[in-house]
Design an enzyme around this catalytic site. Structure first.
Site, PDB file in Angstrom:
ATOM      1  N   ARG A 188      29.789  31.327   3.295  1.00 38.36           N
ATOM      2  CA  ARG A 188      30.535  31.788   2.114  1.00 38.36           C
ATOM      3  C   ARG A 188      29.688  32.760   1.284  1.00 38.36           C
ATOM      4  NH1 ARG A 188      33.563  27.252  -1.540  1.00 38.36           N
ATOM      5  NH2 ARG A 188      31.791  27.394  -2.923  1.00 38.36           N
ATOM      6  N   SER A 244      40.957  24.597  -0.427  1.00 39.70           N
ATOM      7  CA  SER A 244      39.965  25.635  -0.104  1.00 39.70           C
ATOM      8  C   SER A 244      40.470  26.541   1.020  1.00 39.70           C
ATOM      9  CB  SER A 244      38.651  24.999   0.331  1.00 39.70           C
ATOM     10  OG  SER A 244      38.153  24.219  -0.732  1.00 39.70           O
ATOM     11  N   TRP A 258      23.477  20.634   0.095  1.00 39.61           N
ATOM     12  CA  TRP A 258      23.475  19.880   1.347  1.00 39.61           C
ATOM     13  C   TRP A 258      24.870  19.421   1.772  1.00 39.61           C
ATOM     14  CZ3 TRP A 258      25.866  15.437   0.186  1.00 39.61           C
ATOM     15  CH2 TRP A 258      25.778  14.982  -1.130  1.00 39.61           C
ATOM     16  N   LYS A 273      18.037  30.131   1.178  1.00 37.20           N
ATOM     17  CA  LYS A 273      17.288  28.874   1.135  1.00 37.20           C
ATOM     18  C   LYS A 273      18.285  27.717   1.178  1.00 37.20           C
ATOM     19  CE  LYS A 273      16.193  26.201  -2.043  1.00 37.20           C
ATOM     20  NZ  LYS A 273      16.470  25.000  -1.240  1.00 37.20           N
ATOM     21  N   PRO A 274      18.428  27.086   2.364  1.00 35.12           N
ATOM     22  CA  PRO A 274      19.307  25.915   2.418  1.00 35.12           C
ATOM     23  C   PRO A 274      18.628  24.712   1.761  1.00 35.12           C
ATOM     24  CG  PRO A 274      18.309  26.323   4.571  1.00 35.12           C
ATOM     25  CD  PRO A 274      17.809  27.406   3.654  1.00 35.12           C
ATOM     26  N   ALA A 275      19.390  23.645   1.533  1.00 38.62           N
ATOM     27  CA  ALA A 275      18.819  22.428   0.946  1.00 38.62           C
ATOM     28  C   ALA A 275      17.844  21.782   1.929  1.00 38.62           C
ATOM     29  CB  ALA A 275      19.939  21.458   0.596  1.00 38.62           C
ATOM     30  N   GLU A 327      30.026  13.390 -12.415  1.00 37.62           N
ATOM     31  CA  GLU A 327      30.498  13.634 -11.056  1.00 37.62           C
ATOM     32  C   GLU A 327      30.101  12.415 -10.208  1.00 37.62           C
ATOM     33  OE1 GLU A 327      28.606  17.187  -9.641  1.00 37.62           O
ATOM     34  OE2 GLU A 327      30.341  17.758  -8.470  1.00 37.62           O
ATOM     35  N   CYS A 373      32.344  19.198  -4.421  1.00 36.71           N
ATOM     36  CA  CYS A 373      32.507  19.632  -5.812  1.00 36.71           C
ATOM     37  C   CYS A 373      33.983  19.612  -6.190  1.00 36.71           C
ATOM     38  CB  CYS A 373      31.933  21.030  -5.985  1.00 36.71           C
ATOM     39  SG  CYS A 373      32.580  22.182  -4.779  1.00 36.71           S
ATOM     40  N   GLU A 424      28.204  28.525  -8.440  1.00 41.93           N
ATOM     41  CA  GLU A 424      29.244  27.561  -8.036  1.00 41.93           C
ATOM     42  C   GLU A 424      28.672  26.186  -8.326  1.00 41.93           C
ATOM     43  OE1 GLU A 424      32.219  28.321  -7.072  1.00 41.93           O
ATOM     44  OE2 GLU A 424      31.999  30.454  -6.653  1.00 41.93           O
TER      45      GLU A 424
HETATM   46  P1  NAP Z   1      21.215  20.609  -6.355  1.00 40.68           P
HETATM   47  O1  NAP Z   1      20.268  19.485  -6.478  1.00 40.68           O
HETATM   48  O2  NAP Z   1      21.502  21.409  -7.559  1.00 40.68           O
HETATM   49  O3  NAP Z   1      20.646  21.525  -5.195  1.00 40.68           O
HETATM   50  C1  NAP Z   1      21.325  22.672  -4.742  1.00 40.68           C
HETATM   51  C2  NAP Z   1      20.337  23.623  -4.123  1.00 40.68           C
HETATM   52  O4  NAP Z   1      19.416  24.043  -5.124  1.00 40.68           O
HETATM   53  C3  NAP Z   1      19.496  23.028  -3.012  1.00 40.68           C
HETATM   54  O5  NAP Z   1      19.216  24.023  -2.063  1.00 40.68           O
HETATM   55  C4  NAP Z   1      18.229  22.630  -3.743  1.00 40.68           C
HETATM   56  O6  NAP Z   1      17.113  22.580  -2.884  1.00 40.68           O
HETATM   57  C5  NAP Z   1      18.095  23.794  -4.693  1.00 40.68           C
HETATM   58  N1  NAP Z   1      17.276  23.536  -5.874  1.00 40.68           N
HETATM   59  C6  NAP Z   1      17.107  22.382  -6.554  1.00 40.68           C
HETATM   60  N2  NAP Z   1      16.281  22.588  -7.611  1.00 40.68           N
HETATM   61  C7  NAP Z   1      15.938  23.919  -7.589  1.00 40.68           C
HETATM   62  C8  NAP Z   1      15.122  24.749  -8.406  1.00 40.68           C
HETATM   63  N3  NAP Z   1      14.479  24.270  -9.472  1.00 40.68           N
HETATM   64  N4  NAP Z   1      14.996  26.051  -8.076  1.00 40.68           N
HETATM   65  C9  NAP Z   1      15.642  26.559  -7.005  1.00 40.68           C
HETATM   66  N5  NAP Z   1      16.425  25.821  -6.189  1.00 40.68           N
HETATM   67  C10 NAP Z   1      16.586  24.513  -6.483  1.00 40.68           C
HETATM   68  O7  NAP Z   1      22.628  20.136  -5.826  1.00 40.68           O
HETATM   69  P2  NAP Z   1      22.933  19.261  -4.550  1.00 40.68           P
HETATM   70  O8  NAP Z   1      22.680  17.845  -4.901  1.00 40.68           O
HETATM   71  O9  NAP Z   1      22.276  19.814  -3.336  1.00 40.68           O
HETATM   72  O10 NAP Z   1      24.487  19.525  -4.357  1.00 40.68           O
HETATM   73  C11 NAP Z   1      25.447  18.820  -5.029  1.00 40.68           C
HETATM   74  C12 NAP Z   1      25.982  19.610  -6.203  1.00 40.68           C
HETATM   75  O11 NAP Z   1      26.493  20.852  -5.750  1.00 40.68           O
HETATM   76  C13 NAP Z   1      27.135  18.925  -6.876  1.00 40.68           C
HETATM   77  O12 NAP Z   1      27.004  19.023  -8.271  1.00 40.68           O
HETATM   78  C14 NAP Z   1      28.342  19.722  -6.404  1.00 40.68           C
HETATM   79  O13 NAP Z   1      29.447  19.661  -7.267  1.00 40.68           O
HETATM   80  C15 NAP Z   1      27.774  21.081  -6.297  1.00 40.68           C
HETATM   81  N6  NAP Z   1      28.575  21.914  -5.399  1.00 40.68           N
HETATM   82  C16 NAP Z   1      29.333  22.891  -5.954  1.00 40.68           C
HETATM   83  C17 NAP Z   1      30.126  23.662  -5.140  1.00 40.68           C
HETATM   84  C18 NAP Z   1      30.972  24.760  -5.741  1.00 40.68           C
HETATM   85  O14 NAP Z   1      31.386  25.621  -5.000  1.00 40.68           O
HETATM   86  N7  NAP Z   1      31.241  24.747  -7.040  1.00 40.68           N
HETATM   87  C19 NAP Z   1      30.150  23.461  -3.751  1.00 40.68           C
HETATM   88  C20 NAP Z   1      29.371  22.447  -3.227  1.00 40.68           C
HETATM   89  C21 NAP Z   1      28.570  21.681  -4.070  1.00 40.68           C
HETATM   90  P3  NAP Z   1      16.457  21.176  -2.468  1.00 40.68           P
HETATM   91  O15 NAP Z   1      17.594  20.221  -2.337  1.00 40.68           O
HETATM   92  O16 NAP Z   1      15.808  21.478  -1.196  1.00 40.68           O
HETATM   93  O17 NAP Z   1      15.526  20.836  -3.573  1.00 40.68           O
END
Ligand code: NAP
Length: 499
Positions: free
Chosen positions: A177, A459, A168, A192-194, A399, A302, A268
């Site tokens: 990307r 970036s 998100w 599948k977006p968040a 984090e 991140c 990522e």
């Molecule tokens: P997240 O909770 O891991 O969710 C990321 C995505 O995965 C969302 O679309 C989420 O959908 C989905 N998801 C969650 N549980 C899932 C499952 N069991 N199966 C399939 N999909 C699932 O992370 P977030 O809170 O959205 O994002 C923050 C994190 O992303 C931070 O840790 C950040 O560091 C990391 N991030 C990394 C980068 C990079 O390039 N390294 C860039 C940006 C962010 P729902 O939310 O709809 O459940």
């Protein structure tokens, strides 16, 4: 890049824009309701109000989306690279025409200030342009084998249907990307977006459609049950690749799910970036870099600097100078003029930032400014600076994902390297020093996939973005980015001169 006029936002403009965003799933080139008519709501985190009701995909819809991607795979892979690139390039051009709309939409669904949303439109758009150019540069090689008895041909081929899962925090850039390199390589996708920020991806698809994208090449499912809907897609033997951006725990779970089909994966994941300031650094530049590396996206990146590791001789001055800057921030809804700090994404994010701050203070850190949630509508946390953070504090390990700048100090270069590498993450590190040789040593010694040397924001679509250790696998952007969606084939043919 040309000057960007300020984005204006009024209730009417917001309502008109939101009405233009599709509220259905995009499967096989059609906008369709979710099976059973299920819906979910999207909120503005600065007010907590519902801004849009959209389709909530189930397992059945996920299967239909994958069917469409599989059906379109062969013809998209055989579409001339120039044609694939031109679809991306036209989408880039259309995005430039609509940049104000995309910026406003991102601010509405995610909360970041409009100026930052415009920055994300520029950054996210560059992936469309970069990979439109890369589509026509997929090459191989031809050579004589060492024995001279044959000819070796090495060619590159699209991996096949891909599943893309985005977070998100950067609703547009995380989508482009992944979509842009996949399409450039000749792969079809289900994205599948968040659940919290699906609208930017839905609007992006309208541009891809307008740019002439054939049916089935990109399919979008929005859902409130991501785990349930994703698992069968990942388990389907027709899927060949999973690209995920999100937290490390979810990434680990998805790697396990991908093992069965031996899927190609790009991960990522989370970060815990060190920001090291040596005593010979240009302090003005280090303070500017610190503010950008910490507070961009309200700390929810991140790549956000998580641990400020400052030489003991300048730690107090550095802390004083960043605190002065932080006290001048303007907090509010991202659509308001001059706002620099918007809301966090939800209540959980506020509770987490606060718990980390209270733990650090409880272990002896000093609060210089901020330190609590704001009493107002929406999910706001005060921009905060803490210093003298003690080893063992949770904030050094986890984090933060919020507007909290946490300072600890070091004695010499070895000490700085030890503290910086004392984490299971390895996405990015920032180093400020005027000593070139020391800077070069830090490039070699920091266990990260990326580094900002005397810069706080790094970036770029032309650069390979990604981490080591538990920050992930693979690279997005740069020359490397398209290879995540290509597989290499080696063919041997007989010596054409042999009888
Ligand atoms: P997240 O909770 O891991 O969710 C990321 C995505 O995965 C969302 O679309 C989420 O959908 C989905 N998801 C969650 N549980 C899932 C499952 N069991 N199966 C399939 N999909 C699932 O992370 P977030 O809170 O959205 O994002 C923050 C994190 O992303 C931070 O840790 C950040 O560091 C990391 N991030 C990394 C980068 C990079 O390039 N390294 C860039 C940006 C962010 P729902 O939310 O709809 O459940």
């Amino acid at each position: 890049m040309s000057e960007t006029p300020a984005v204006t936002s009024t209730e009417t403009a917001e309502a008109e824009l939101l009405a233009q965003v599709p509220n259905q799933l995009y499967i096989n080139g059609e906008w369709v309701p979710a099976a059973g008519g299920r819906t979910l709501t999207v909120h503005d985190p600065s007010t907590g109000t519902v801004i849009k009701t959209i389709a909530d995909a189930s397992v059945t819809d996920g299967a239909a989306a994958l069917d469409a991607a599989v059906a379109a795979q062969e013809s998209w892979a055989s579409t001339p690279p120039r044609v694939r690139g031109e679809v991306l390039r036209r989408t880039f051009d259309l995005l430039q025409e609509r940049k104000q709309d995309f910026a406003l939409l991102m601010t509405l669904e995610m909360g970041k200030p409009l100026a930052e949303s415009l920055g994300e439109v520029a950054y996210g758009g560059e992936f469309l342009r970069w990979f439109s150019e890369e589509a026509v540069r997929i090459t191989g090689r031809y050579g004589v084998n060492p024995e001279g008895t044959g000819r070796m041909i090495v060619s590159q081929h699209p991996v096949g249907p891909c599943f893309l899962i985005t977070p998100w925090n950067f609703p547009l850039a995380m989508a482009t990307r992944k979509i842009a390199p996949a399409l450039a390589a000749g792969c079809t996708v289900v994205i599948k977006p968040a659940e919290l920020t699906p609208l930017s991806t839905l609007l992006l698809v309208t541009l891809l459609e307008e740019a002439g994208l054939p049916a089935g090449v990109v399919n979008v499912i929005t859902t409130s049950t991501s785990g349930e809907v994703s698992a069968p897609i990942i388990a389907d033997p027709r899927l060949r690749k999973l690209s995920f951006t999100g937290s490390t725990p979810v990434g680990q779970k998805l790697i396990e799910q991908s093992a069965k089909g031996v899927l190609r994966t790009s991960m990522e994941l989370g970060g815990n970036a060190p920001f090291v300031v040596f005593d010979d650094a240009d302090l003005d530049k280090a303070v500017d870099g610190a503010i950008a590396a910490k507070f961009r996206n309200i700390g929810q990146a991140c790549t956000a600097a998580n641990r400020f590791i400052v030489h003991e001789s300048i730690a107090e001055e550095f802390a004083g100078r960043v605190t002065e800057r932080v006290k001048a921030f303007r907090i509010g809804r991202g659509t308001e003029d001059g706002v620099t700090i918007g809301p966090l994404i939800d209540d959980r994010a506020v509770a987490k930032a606060d718990a980390l701050v209270q733990d650090a203070l409880g272990r002896g850190a000093t609060l210089l400014t901020g330190g609590s949630a704001l009493e107002r509508d929406g999910t706001f946390y005060e921009p905060t600076v803490i210093t003298g953070v003690k080893p063992g504090s949770d904030i050094l390990r986890e984090e933060i994902f919020g507007p909290v700048l946490s300072i600890t100090s070091f004695t010499d270069e070895d000490d700085a390297v030890r503290i910086a590498n004392d984490t299971e993450y390895g996405l990015v590190g920032y180093v400020y020093t005027r000593d070139l040789a020391r800077g070069q040593r830090m490039i070699e010694r920091l266990q990260t996939g990326m580094m900002g040397l005397n810069l706080g924001v790094i970036s770029n679509a032309a650069a390979p973005f990604g981490g080591v250790k538990q920050s992930g696998l693979g690279r997005e952007g740069g020359f490397e980015g398209i290879h995540e969606y290509l597989s290499t084939k080696y063919t041997l043919t007989p010596d054409p001169f042999a009888g």
